[in-house]
Enzyme design. Structure first.
Site, mmCIF file in Angstrom:
data_model
loop_
_atom_site.group_PDB
_atom_site.id
_atom_site.type_symbol
_atom_site.label_atom_id
_atom_site.label_comp_id
_atom_site.label_asym_id
_atom_site.label_seq_id
_atom_site.Cartn_x
_atom_site.Cartn_y
_atom_site.Cartn_z
ATOM 1 N N ASP A 1 4.597 15.172 -48.970
ATOM 2 C CA ASP A 1 4.225 13.900 -48.348
ATOM 3 C C ASP A 1 3.727 12.991 -49.461
ATOM 4 O O ASP A 1 2.929 13.404 -50.306
ATOM 5 C CB ASP A 1 3.121 14.098 -47.308
ATOM 6 N N CYS B 1 3.106 19.082 -46.334
ATOM 7 C CA CYS B 1 2.997 19.308 -44.891
ATOM 8 C C CYS B 1 2.609 20.771 -44.688
ATOM 9 O O CYS B 1 3.248 21.669 -45.246
ATOM 10 C CB CYS B 1 4.325 19.012 -44.204
#
Length: 166
Positions: A63, A56
């Site tokens: 992620d 992120c």
């Protein structure tokens, strides 16, 4: 092995190389190609990448996603080990999910100049929500440009690509 194939594989340096260097920062230069041996045919090449990770850009948290990359080749095809290393190079790259799939698609369009390509990211939920961005490209002025529009119109409409990663 026929002589033409030997020549065509001259640019492939990663396949079979046991001294592989893993880049932890985004690096499209690692991608390698070879020539399509069946240029007269339309056919799909599909990659399912269930262990994709990026970061992120705001929080730095990882992620996780399954990426689906599907394309109809023209002249060039992506060598799979180089694709794995390229996708690995996103490991420490900060980008929103939507950016990730578009960056990957644009890099592959530039490299391959395919007839058609699509990239779909099925990201695992974080904070109670999952994001599944999809993008595609069809060669302008061809039936593949129309295919791109049809796939966008019907994307996820019939659950064509069932995913069980969450």
């Amino acid at each position: 092995m026929r002589e033409e194939t030997k020549d065509e594989l001259q640019g492939i340096t990663l396949l079979g190389n046991h001294n592989t260097s893993y880049q932890f920062d985004y690096d499209p230069a690692v991608l390698e190609v070879f020539h399509n041996q069946h240029i007269e045919n339309d056919y799909w090449v599909k990659f399912n990448c269930p262990e994709f990770t990026s970061l992120c850009p705001k929080t730095g948290q990882p992620d996780f996603a399954t990426l689906y990359i599907s394309y109809i080749p023209e002249i060039n095809m992506v060598e799979s080990k180089s694709l794995k290393l390229y996708l690995f190079s996103f490991r420490n790259h900060g980008a929103f999910h939507e950016d990730v799939v578009n960056i990957i698609m644009k890099d592959l369009v530039k490299l391959l100049q395919p007839r058609y390509i699509e990239v779909w990211g099925k990201f695992l939920p974080r904070g109670g929500i999952s994001i599944d961005p999809y993008c595609n490209y069809g060669k302008p002025g061809t039936k593949y440009e129309k295919l791109a529009w049809v796939r966008i119109e019907q994307h996820d409409l019939y659950n064509m690509d069932k995913v069980d990663n969450r």
